[in-house]
Write a protein that holds these residues in place. Sequence first.
Motif, mmCIF file in Angstrom:
data_model
loop_
_atom_site.group_PDB
_atom_site.id
_atom_site.type_symbol
_atom_site.label_atom_id
_atom_site.label_comp_id
_atom_site.label_asym_id
_atom_site.label_seq_id
_atom_site.Cartn_x
_atom_site.Cartn_y
_atom_site.Cartn_z
ATOM 1 N N SER A 261 30.269 29.862 26.585
ATOM 2 C CA SER A 261 28.864 30.619 27.349
ATOM 3 C C SER A 261 28.093 29.447 28.163
ATOM 4 N N TYR A 262 28.280 28.507 27.287
ATOM 5 C CA TYR A 262 27.065 27.769 28.375
ATOM 6 C C TYR A 262 27.808 27.062 29.693
ATOM 7 N N LEU A 263 28.618 26.999 29.786
ATOM 8 C CA LEU A 263 28.941 26.701 31.052
ATOM 9 C C LEU A 263 28.902 27.417 32.043
ATOM 10 N N HIS A 264 29.483 26.965 33.746
ATOM 11 C CA HIS A 264 29.673 27.885 34.774
ATOM 12 C C HIS A 264 31.456 27.714 35.525
ATOM 13 N N ASP A 265 31.790 26.883 34.673
ATOM 14 C CA ASP A 265 33.619 26.789 34.809
ATOM 15 C C ASP A 265 34.197 26.563 33.975
ATOM 16 N N ASP A 266 34.964 27.377 33.572
ATOM 17 C CA ASP A 266 36.141 27.549 32.321
ATOM 18 C C ASP A 266 37.326 26.386 32.755
ATOM 19 N N ALA A 267 37.359 26.437 33.590
ATOM 20 C CA ALA A 267 38.314 26.080 33.983
ATOM 21 C C ALA A 267 38.879 24.656 34.784
ATOM 22 N N TYR A 268 37.497 24.188 34.818
ATOM 23 C CA TYR A 268 37.266 22.648 35.051
ATOM 24 C C TYR A 268 36.859 22.155 33.617
ATOM 25 N N PHE A 269 36.256 23.070 33.045
ATOM 26 C CA PHE A 269 35.967 22.409 31.127
ATOM 27 C C PHE A 269 37.363 22.186 30.778
ATOM 28 N N ILE A 270 38.533 23.037 31.419
ATOM 29 C CA ILE A 270 39.566 22.829 30.026
ATOM 30 C C ILE A 270 40.837 21.987 30.076
ATOM 31 N N GLN A 271 40.717 21.505 32.205
ATOM 32 C CA GLN A 271 41.543 20.669 32.283
ATOM 33 C C GLN A 271 40.685 19.431 32.344
ATOM 34 N N ASN A 272 39.605 19.378 32.343
ATOM 35 C CA ASN A 272 38.808 18.033 31.777
ATOM 36 C C ASN A 272 40.030 17.435 30.052
ATOM 37 N N VAL A 273 39.290 19.048 29.626
ATOM 38 C CA VAL A 273 39.962 18.801 28.296
ATOM 39 C C VAL A 273 41.698 18.361 27.717
ATOM 40 N N ALA A 274 42.437 18.625 28.561
ATOM 41 C CA ALA A 274 43.732 19.225 28.214
ATOM 42 C C ALA A 274 43.825 16.982 29.308
ATOM 43 N N GLN A 275 42.894 16.617 29.418
ATOM 44 C CA GLN A 275 43.544 15.118 30.336
ATOM 45 C C GLN A 275 42.966 13.892 28.925
ATOM 46 N N VAL A 276 42.171 14.518 28.386
ATOM 47 C CA VAL A 276 42.081 13.517 27.101
ATOM 48 C C VAL A 276 42.073 13.737 25.665
ATOM 49 N N LEU A 277 42.457 14.684 25.653
ATOM 50 C CA LEU A 277 44.013 15.090 24.386
ATOM 51 C C LEU A 277 44.948 14.063 24.350
ATOM 52 N N ALA A 278 44.884 13.524 22.637
ATOM 53 C CA ALA A 278 46.231 12.805 22.788
ATOM 54 C C ALA A 278 47.776 13.152 22.817
ATOM 55 N N PRO A 279 48.805 12.820 22.573
ATOM 56 C CA PRO A 279 49.680 13.587 22.922
ATOM 57 C C PRO A 279 50.110 14.036 21.092
ATOM 58 N N GLY A 280 50.526 14.659 21.030
ATOM 59 C CA GLY A 280 50.751 15.295 19.452
ATOM 60 C C GLY A 280 49.025 16.222 19.495
ATOM 61 N N GLY A 281 48.551 16.144 19.312
ATOM 62 C CA GLY A 281 46.604 16.413 19.476
ATOM 63 C C GLY A 281 47.053 17.664 19.659
ATOM 64 N N MET A 282 45.444 18.223 18.841
ATOM 65 C CA MET A 282 44.805 19.797 19.373
ATOM 66 C C MET A 282 43.580 19.567 19.151
ATOM 67 N N PHE A 283 43.733 20.783 20.075
ATOM 68 C CA PHE A 283 41.563 21.538 20.641
ATOM 69 C C PHE A 283 41.900 22.801 20.261
ATOM 70 N N SER A 284 40.669 22.776 19.441
ATOM 71 C CA SER A 284 39.879 23.812 19.291
ATOM 72 C C SER A 284 39.047 24.492 19.740
#
Length: 406
Positions: A261-284
Amino acid sequence: MHLPKKEGINMKEKMTSGEIAKQAGVSTKALRIYDEKGLLKPVGHSDGNYKLYDKSSLIILEKIIALKHIGFSLEEIKCSLENYEQSSIREILEKQLEMMDQKIYELQKAAKCIESALARFDENPDWDDIADIIRKMEMSQGADERRWYAAEHAADGIEWYEKIFNSLSFEENDTVLDLGCSYGLLWRKNWDRIPKGFNVLGVDIHGNWAADLYNYLEDNRETLPEGSDIQIFFSNLEKDETWEKIREKKYYKIIAHYLLSYLHDDAYFIQNVAQVLAPGGMFSVNHYGEAVKEYNFWEKCLTEASLDISFALKKRQERRQADAEFEALLSENFDRVEKIALPGPLAFDSTDALFDRMQMKYPEGGKYLEDNRDAIEKYFATVLLKDGSVTVDMDSTFYHCYKREG
């Protein structure tokens, strides 16, 4: 404040404005204002048409002076005088103390917003930046208030951040990225449960509660298990340079709770998270979607009270649509998405508390609810609270998003 002593003073049966003003230590202008506002009317007039007051007038005037000194507005003083028989002095003072405590809290919040803005001046912000910083700080303070509210009404007695910690299945040697780490309650409330070799990088902006977490870590880092560490990186998650720094390594678990709710662009944020998540990893991650169990509860209450529920159904549909859009965004960026529901039942023991909660969930229907408050509170009293307190069953939804191995 020093009120005039009456001992040894031979007061006249009647006093003019000037005489009573001198007796009480106020100006005649103040008396005119109190007269205009209906706080202190003269008891009569002299032959020369001067306003006259008596001993009872002086008692009222002294009460006005005392209440004004401790922060009452003239409107509040007028209400107190009009309801003198219904309210004891203790009740009046306790209510005023409560109001003043709230004002102090609001001033402290405003001061914290200013501190947050000042902390960003080294980045040469403009007024749009400052307005955005203050907005986000106000949202953060609102989140704090909701947490205190939930703790006050918690029905199961289990610390909320213990429930979240349990759901994340942390293990030894995990590398964790905590985005929007703020005050760090996930770590503070579970400090003794942090595994060995556990490394966390928390990211948040300057001037936020993360500064307090930074100081806490400096004082307590040595008590962490062997090989474990928590560090804070102050930077803006809506800036490319922040993600360039984060992308220097991969993380096995990434957390972004109460952040979107603090961010302006959810898609930008989620795409960046996906890039730094390790294989086999989990994002909550979580966001404010359809609170199914709680919406069911309030819709049932409104229906059984024979009231219109159209505004509630509209709110549910809006949140359901928001859920669907958010889940689609997650599915575009991760191989598997699971919804995890954490129970957070709340207990209420008064009609006022129940009504306040209903208004909190349906701000859009505020006027309708207020117009029908009597009917709603009658239902609460005769149906929900007839045997004592009532528990509202509710869940909070977290999304666990996975990236496949290799």
